[in-house]
Design a protein around this motif. Structure first.
Motif, short mmCIF file in Angstrom:
data_model
loop_
_atom_site.label_atom_id
_atom_site.label_comp_id
_atom_site.label_asym_id
_atom_site.label_seq_id
_atom_site.Cartn_x
_atom_site.Cartn_y
_atom_site.Cartn_z
N ARG A 209 0.82 -1.22 0.00
CA ARG A 209 0.00 0.00 0.00
C ARG A 209 0.85 1.27 0.00
O ARG A 209 0.32 2.36 -0.19
N HIS A 210 2.15 1.14 0.20
CA HIS A 210 3.02 2.31 0.12
C HIS A 210 3.33 2.71 -1.33
O HIS A 210 3.84 3.81 -1.56
N TYR A 211 3.04 1.81 -2.26
CA TYR A 211 3.38 2.09 -3.65
C TYR A 211 2.65 3.33 -4.16
O TYR A 211 3.26 4.18 -4.85
N GLY A 212 1.37 3.46 -3.86
CA GLY A 212 0.58 4.59 -4.35
C GLY A 212 1.16 5.94 -3.96
O GLY A 212 1.49 6.76 -4.84
N SER A 215 4.80 6.52 -5.44
CA SER A 215 4.85 6.75 -6.88
C SER A 215 4.25 8.11 -7.24
O SER A 215 4.77 8.81 -8.12
N LEU A 216 3.20 8.52 -6.55
CA LEU A 216 2.60 9.82 -6.84
C LEU A 216 3.53 10.96 -6.44
O LEU A 216 3.66 11.96 -7.16
N LEU A 217 4.20 10.83 -5.31
CA LEU A 217 5.15 11.86 -4.89
C LEU A 217 6.34 11.92 -5.84
O LEU A 217 6.90 12.99 -6.09
N ALA A 218 6.72 10.77 -6.39
CA ALA A 218 7.85 10.75 -7.32
C ALA A 218 7.52 11.50 -8.61
O ALA A 218 8.38 12.15 -9.20
N LEU A 246 5.61 6.74 6.20
CA LEU A 246 6.70 7.00 5.26
C LEU A 246 7.72 7.97 5.85
O LEU A 246 8.93 7.84 5.61
N VAL A 247 7.24 8.95 6.61
CA VAL A 247 8.16 9.89 7.28
C VAL A 247 8.98 9.14 8.33
O VAL A 247 10.20 9.31 8.43
N ALA A 248 8.30 8.30 9.12
CA ALA A 248 9.01 7.54 10.16
C ALA A 248 10.05 6.61 9.55
O ALA A 248 11.09 6.35 10.16
N LYS A 277 11.63 1.88 -5.83
CA LYS A 277 12.04 0.86 -6.80
C LYS A 277 11.76 -0.54 -6.24
O LYS A 277 11.31 -1.43 -6.97
N ARG A 278 12.00 -0.71 -4.93
CA ARG A 278 11.76 -2.02 -4.32
C ARG A 278 10.27 -2.36 -4.31
O ARG A 278 9.87 -3.48 -4.67
N VAL A 279 9.45 -1.42 -3.88
CA VAL A 279 8.02 -1.71 -3.79
C VAL A 279 7.42 -1.85 -5.19
O VAL A 279 6.50 -2.65 -5.41
N ALA A 280 7.94 -1.09 -6.16
CA ALA A 280 7.45 -1.21 -7.54
C ALA A 280 7.76 -2.60 -8.10
O ALA A 280 6.93 -3.18 -8.81
N GLU A 281 8.93 -3.12 -7.77
CA GLU A 281 9.28 -4.46 -8.23
C GLU A 281 8.34 -5.49 -7.62
O GLU A 281 7.86 -6.41 -8.31
N ALA A 282 8.02 -5.34 -6.32
CA ALA A 282 7.11 -6.27 -5.65
C ALA A 282 5.71 -6.18 -6.24
O ALA A 282 5.04 -7.20 -6.45
N VAL A 283 5.26 -4.96 -6.52
CA VAL A 283 3.94 -4.77 -7.11
C VAL A 283 3.88 -5.41 -8.50
O VAL A 283 2.89 -6.03 -8.88
N GLY A 284 4.96 -5.28 -9.26
CA GLY A 284 5.02 -5.91 -10.58
C GLY A 284 4.97 -7.42 -10.50
O GLY A 284 4.28 -8.08 -11.28
#
Length: 325
Positions: A209-212, A215-218, A246-248, A277-284
């Protein structure tokens, strides 16, 4: 008669109780997180994301008692065969084992389940449905059918049947024949995909759930938290919880909005870019696994059907996900 072993130490203390509390808190947050608005285009291609939205939408329409869904799942499962372990039944139904103990206690207290010692093994219990339990299953099945008809009113009977077939493919093989009803199938499929995704991120401090937000902030650069909530189509408190995590974790920095110094702006740190990049790979990987489970054409069909269910709150959802004639 169904034999279920109630393992020692299955009470509400210890690490599993903490897991149960965290699971309940996360589920409650998800059920109140969704907000009307345009769904993020970058996420609507993922079945797991659409399932989360539909699961929350269904939960918000719940008209049953607290715990009623889990109670029915357990009662219904006990009509279909023997179980050697209560933990195995809980795992197959996607119920945390501490919560499962509470479900069995509640069903026994209502006289719907009879729990007696197994004479062949004093550490085991025989768990069987009473006449009250069987009546509850019959009434529950009628209630499930009526609720599913309301929840899937946007679909034709053929489409609703196709939806159930596809959702069942996302469940473990031993669970597919245990779960009845679209609402329950949506919830179970959502929880399983979330577990599969989070397992791919074990040890990283990340969740799928951190991917959203990452990725939007990026792509959006520094932006206020309110804008992030709007772009994710989630409530302010839900966005705040995500940002706090995410801040923590050192992935997001709260700076000043260059366009309005009175407001904070969120910005990815260097670690945030790396973790994205790590979470994007997992989502893929999760998306590829989901497509394989659904089979040829299944992914497009399921996206289209979920989009139609989301259309009342998100008018563009059906068009964005349309693949089904």
């Amino acid at each position: 008669m169904t034999i279920v072993r109630v393992e020692p130490g299955g009470g509400t203390r210890g690490p599993d109780a903490e897991t149960a509390t965290a699971t309940a808190t996360e589920t409650a947050t998800e059920e109140t997180a969704e907000a009307p608005g345009a769904l993020p285009e970058a996420l609507t291609g993922f079945v797991g994301y659409l399932l989360r939205r539909v699961s929350a939408q269904f939960a918000a329409c719940s008209d049953g008692p607290e715990g009623g869904s889990r109670d029915f799942l357990v009662l219904d499962a006990l009509t279909g065969g023997d179980w050697a372990s209560q933990l195995d039944l809980a795992e197959r139904l996607g119920i945390n084992r501490t919560l499962m103990v509470g479900v069995v206690d509640r069903l026994e207290g209502r006289g719907q389940v009879l729990r007696t010692r197994n004479p062949d093994n004093r550490r085991q219990y025989v768990l069987s449905l009473t006449d009250e339990g069987r009546s509850a299953v019959e009434a529950g099945r009628r209630a499930v059918a009526e609720r599913d008809a309301r929840l899937t009113a946007a679909l034709t009977p053929e489409q609703a049947s196709r939806l159930d077939t596809l959702l069942a493919r996302l469940l473990p093989p031993g669970t597919q024949d245990l779960v009845r009803g679209t609402g329950h199938l949506v919830a179970q499929a959502h929880h399983r995909l979330r577990r599969l995704g989070d397992e791919k991120l074990a040890g990283t401090g990340l969740r799928v759930r951190h991917y959203g937000p990452l990725s939007l902030l990026a792509t959006s650069g520094p932006c206020p938290q309110q804008r992030l909530a709007q772009e994710l189509a989630v409530s302010g408190p839900a966005a705040s919880q995500l940002v706090d995590e995410l801040v923590a974790g050192g992935m997001v920095h709260r700076g000043r909005d260059p366009h309005d110094r009175r407001r904070h702006a969120l910005e990815l740190t260097e670690l945030g870019h790396t973790q994205l990049k790590r979470v994007a790979e997992a989502v893929g990987l999760l998306a590829a696994e989901t497509a394989e489970l659904l089979g040829p054409g299944g992914e497009d069909d399921l996206r289209a059907l979920l989009g139609r269910l989301l259309e009342p709150a998100h008018p563009e959802a059906a068009e964005a996900t349309a693949r089904l004639d």
